[in-house]
Design a protein around this motif. Structure first.
Motif, PDB file in Angstrom:
ATOM      1  N   LEU A  10      -5.333  -7.643  78.978  1.00  0.00           N
ATOM      2  CA  LEU A  10      -3.705  -7.409  79.560  1.00  0.00           C
ATOM      3  C   LEU A  10      -3.088  -5.813  78.049  1.00  0.00           C
ATOM      4  O   LEU A  10      -2.779  -4.323  79.299  1.00  0.00           O
ATOM      5  CB  LEU A  10      -2.581  -7.763  79.631  1.00  0.00           C
ATOM      6  N   GLN A  11      -3.481  -5.728  77.189  1.00  0.00           N
ATOM      7  CA  GLN A  11      -3.068  -4.964  76.537  1.00  0.00           C
ATOM      8  C   GLN A  11      -4.008  -3.705  76.610  1.00  0.00           C
ATOM      9  O   GLN A  11      -3.094  -2.685  76.593  1.00  0.00           O
ATOM     10  CB  GLN A  11      -2.879  -5.500  74.697  1.00  0.00           C
ATOM     11  N   PHE A  12      -5.136  -4.094  77.002  1.00  0.00           N
ATOM     12  CA  PHE A  12      -6.423  -2.344  76.646  1.00  0.00           C
ATOM     13  C   PHE A  12      -5.899  -2.175  78.069  1.00  0.00           C
ATOM     14  O   PHE A  12      -6.332  -0.556  78.055  1.00  0.00           O
ATOM     15  CB  PHE A  12      -8.123  -2.895  76.915  1.00  0.00           C
ATOM     16  N   THR A  13      -6.181  -2.610  79.206  1.00  0.00           N
ATOM     17  CA  THR A  13      -5.109  -1.556  80.414  1.00  0.00           C
ATOM     18  C   THR A  13      -4.006  -1.395  80.373  1.00  0.00           C
ATOM     19  O   THR A  13      -3.699  -0.052  81.226  1.00  0.00           O
ATOM     20  CB  THR A  13      -5.620  -3.034  81.603  1.00  0.00           C
ATOM     21  N   GLY A  14      -3.276  -1.827  79.064  1.00  0.00           N
ATOM     22  CA  GLY A  14      -2.327  -0.297  79.381  1.00  0.00           C
ATOM     23  C   GLY A  14      -0.961  -1.587  80.103  1.00  0.00           C
ATOM     24  O   GLY A  14       0.226  -1.275  80.350  1.00  0.00           O
ATOM     25  N   ARG A  15      -1.575  -2.978  80.785  1.00  0.00           N
ATOM     26  CA  ARG A  15      -0.635  -3.635  81.525  1.00  0.00           C
ATOM     27  C   ARG A  15       0.839  -4.292  81.466  1.00  0.00           C
ATOM     28  O   ARG A  15       1.788  -4.572  81.030  1.00  0.00           O
ATOM     29  CB  ARG A  15      -1.584  -4.387  82.567  1.00  0.00           C
ATOM     30  N   ALA A  16       0.543  -4.308  79.990  1.00  0.00           N
ATOM     31  CA  ALA A  16       1.699  -5.665  79.353  1.00  0.00           C
ATOM     32  C   ALA A  16       1.290  -5.899  77.291  1.00  0.00           C
ATOM     33  O   ALA A  16       0.114  -5.860  77.493  1.00  0.00           O
ATOM     34  CB  ALA A  16       1.734  -7.159  80.020  1.00  0.00           C
ATOM     35  N   MET A  17       1.832  -5.554  76.648  1.00  0.00           N
ATOM     36  CA  MET A  17       1.830  -5.747  75.575  1.00  0.00           C
ATOM     37  C   MET A  17       1.843  -7.572  75.010  1.00  0.00           C
ATOM     38  O   MET A  17       2.249  -7.953  75.888  1.00  0.00           O
ATOM     39  CB  MET A  17       2.834  -5.727  74.436  1.00  0.00           C
ATOM     40  N   PRO A  18       1.110  -8.643  74.203  1.00  0.00           N
ATOM     41  CA  PRO A  18       1.570  -9.717  74.148  1.00  0.00           C
ATOM     42  C   PRO A  18       2.573  -9.923  73.136  1.00  0.00           C
ATOM     43  O   PRO A  18       2.669  -9.696  72.821  1.00  0.00           O
ATOM     44  CB  PRO A  18      -0.177  -9.829  73.195  1.00  0.00           C
ATOM     45  N   PRO A  19       2.817 -11.651  73.425  1.00  0.00           N
ATOM     46  CA  PRO A  19       4.251 -11.496  73.080  1.00  0.00           C
ATOM     47  C   PRO A  19       4.357 -12.124  71.475  1.00  0.00           C
ATOM     48  O   PRO A  19       3.511 -11.860  70.509  1.00  0.00           O
ATOM     49  CB  PRO A  19       4.287 -13.364  73.153  1.00  0.00           C
TER      50      PRO A  19
ATOM     51  N   GLU B 222      -2.117 -27.688  77.101  1.00  0.00           N
ATOM     52  CA  GLU B 222      -1.223 -28.840  78.492  1.00  0.00           C
ATOM     53  C   GLU B 222      -0.482 -28.133  79.320  1.00  0.00           C
ATOM     54  O   GLU B 222      -0.252 -28.500  80.469  1.00  0.00           O
ATOM     55  CB  GLU B 222      -0.591 -29.659  77.061  1.00  0.00           C
ATOM     56  N   VAL B 223       0.576 -26.814  79.002  1.00  0.00           N
ATOM     57  CA  VAL B 223       1.009 -26.042  79.745  1.00  0.00           C
ATOM     58  C   VAL B 223       0.115 -25.162  80.174  1.00  0.00           C
ATOM     59  O   VAL B 223       0.324 -24.880  81.790  1.00  0.00           O
ATOM     60  CB  VAL B 223       2.183 -25.974  78.696  1.00  0.00           C
ATOM     61  N   ILE B 224      -0.082 -24.442  79.736  1.00  0.00           N
ATOM     62  CA  ILE B 224      -0.708 -22.834  80.689  1.00  0.00           C
ATOM     63  C   ILE B 224      -1.884 -23.847  81.474  1.00  0.00           C
ATOM     64  O   ILE B 224      -2.383 -22.394  81.792  1.00  0.00           O
ATOM     65  CB  ILE B 224      -1.467 -21.891  79.104  1.00  0.00           C
ATOM     66  N   GLY B 225      -3.152 -24.491  80.588  1.00  0.00           N
ATOM     67  CA  GLY B 225      -4.121 -24.721  80.898  1.00  0.00           C
ATOM     68  C   GLY B 225      -5.464 -23.380  81.092  1.00  0.00           C
ATOM     69  O   GLY B 225      -6.320 -23.925  81.631  1.00  0.00           O
ATOM     70  N   LEU B 226      -5.225 -23.139  79.909  1.00  0.00           N
ATOM     71  CA  LEU B 226      -6.447 -22.304  79.284  1.00  0.00           C
ATOM     72  C   LEU B 226      -6.741 -22.535  77.557  1.00  0.00           C
ATOM     73  O   LEU B 226      -5.797 -22.966  76.911  1.00  0.00           O
ATOM     74  CB  LEU B 226      -6.484 -20.897  78.850  1.00  0.00           C
ATOM     75  N   THR B 227      -7.654 -22.451  77.308  1.00  0.00           N
ATOM     76  CA  THR B 227      -8.045 -22.909  75.680  1.00  0.00           C
ATOM     77  C   THR B 227      -7.469 -21.122  74.568  1.00  0.00           C
ATOM     78  O   THR B 227      -6.842 -19.987  75.752  1.00  0.00           O
ATOM     79  CB  THR B 227      -9.467 -22.646  75.162  1.00  0.00           C
ATOM     80  N   GLU B 228      -7.328 -21.842  73.398  1.00  0.00           N
ATOM     81  CA  GLU B 228      -6.911 -20.585  72.979  1.00  0.00           C
ATOM     82  C   GLU B 228      -7.500 -18.765  72.819  1.00  0.00           C
ATOM     83  O   GLU B 228      -6.972 -17.801  73.347  1.00  0.00           O
ATOM     84  CB  GLU B 228      -7.069 -21.246  71.317  1.00  0.00           C
ATOM     85  N   HIS B 229      -8.775 -19.164  73.448  1.00  0.00           N
ATOM     86  CA  HIS B 229      -9.915 -18.305  72.469  1.00  0.00           C
ATOM     87  C   HIS B 229      -9.591 -17.680  74.356  1.00  0.00           C
ATOM     88  O   HIS B 229      -9.457 -16.193  74.306  1.00  0.00           O
ATOM     89  CB  HIS B 229     -11.640 -19.179  73.477  1.00  0.00           C
ATOM     90  N   ARG B 230      -9.452 -18.379  75.346  1.00  0.00           N
ATOM     91  CA  ARG B 230      -9.098 -17.488  76.767  1.00  0.00           C
ATOM     92  C   ARG B 230      -7.510 -16.545  76.980  1.00  0.00           C
ATOM     93  O   ARG B 230      -8.201 -15.781  77.475  1.00  0.00           O
ATOM     94  CB  ARG B 230      -9.246 -18.249  77.884  1.00  0.00           C
ATOM     95  N   VAL B 231      -6.906 -17.819  76.474  1.00  0.00           N
ATOM     96  CA  VAL B 231      -5.336 -17.414  76.135  1.00  0.00           C
ATOM     97  C   VAL B 231      -5.632 -15.705  75.404  1.00  0.00           C
ATOM     98  O   VAL B 231      -5.036 -14.152  75.889  1.00  0.00           O
ATOM     99  CB  VAL B 231      -4.596 -17.318  75.853  1.00  0.00           C
ATOM    100  N   LYS B 232      -6.443 -15.097  74.287  1.00  0.00           N
ATOM    101  CA  LYS B 232      -6.398 -13.892  73.658  1.00  0.00           C
ATOM    102  C   LYS B 232      -7.351 -12.863  74.201  1.00  0.00           C
ATOM    103  O   LYS B 232      -7.018 -12.059  73.762  1.00  0.00           O
ATOM    104  CB  LYS B 232      -7.158 -14.687  72.813  1.00  0.00           C
ATOM    105  N   ALA B 233      -8.247 -13.405  75.162  1.00  0.00           N
ATOM    106  CA  ALA B 233      -9.070 -12.564  75.702  1.00  0.00           C
ATOM    107  C   ALA B 233      -8.416 -11.602  77.143  1.00  0.00           C
ATOM    108  O   ALA B 233      -8.109 -10.994  77.252  1.00  0.00           O
ATOM    109  CB  ALA B 233     -10.124 -13.561  76.234  1.00  0.00           C
ATOM    110  N   TYR B 234      -7.640 -12.506  77.515  1.00  0.00           N
ATOM    111  CA  TYR B 234      -6.340 -12.481  78.947  1.00  0.00           C
ATOM    112  C   TYR B 234      -5.781 -11.525  77.833  1.00  0.00           C
ATOM    113  O   TYR B 234      -5.836 -10.204  78.400  1.00  0.00           O
ATOM    114  CB  TYR B 234      -5.960 -13.538  79.183  1.00  0.00           C
TER     115      TYR B 234
END
Length: 142
Positions: free
Chosen positions: A94-103, A78-90
């Protein structure tokens, strides 16, 4: 007879109303931060940026519920606008490329509230029915 019908309808309204309000609160999502952070009201776009590692996320420390939690699923849809699977993949990308760590991920409402109280820049989502301590403030609600 007319007054009896009216009285019955009023009683039915009074009995149903509290349940309707609690149902609405159960489906409402709030985003919360410490009241002493002076965080202004956030837009849906800003909340999305914070929880998806955008530029606002550098100022705030977002807190997620653990994967599979119903509150997390509702927030993602409802807020992010993505399914759980898409959020996890995102976040994996980000973690794999070193751009950010997940919350950080926590398991319960009590854990999230304790974390918010003890970490000044943290921000988290909660169900609307949660009674917040005075040290926390709602910065967004859906």
């Amino acid at each position: 007879m007319h007054s009896l019908k009216l009285a019955t309808m009023m009683l039915a309204f009074v009995l149903v109303s509290p349940f309707s309000a609690s149902y609405a609160d159960a489906n409402r999502i709030i985003v919360v931060s410490r009241a002493d952070n002076d965080v202004p009201q956030l837009s849906k776009s800003q909340v999305r940026q914070i929880f998806m590692g955008g530029t606002l996320g550098r100022k705030f420390e977002p807190v997620f519920f653990a994967s599979g939690n119903e509150i997390r699923t509702t927030f993602n849809n409802e807020v992010i606008g993505l399914t759980e699977h898409r959020v996890k993949a995102y976040w994996t990308q980000l973690q794999f490329t070193g751009r950010a760590m997940p919350p950080i991920e926590l398991n319960s409402i009590d854990e999230v509230i304790d974390y918010l109280l003890n970490n000044p820049n943290s921000v988290a989502y909660l169900p609307g029915y949660v009674k917040l301590p005075p040290e926390l403030a709602v910065v967004y609600q859906k």
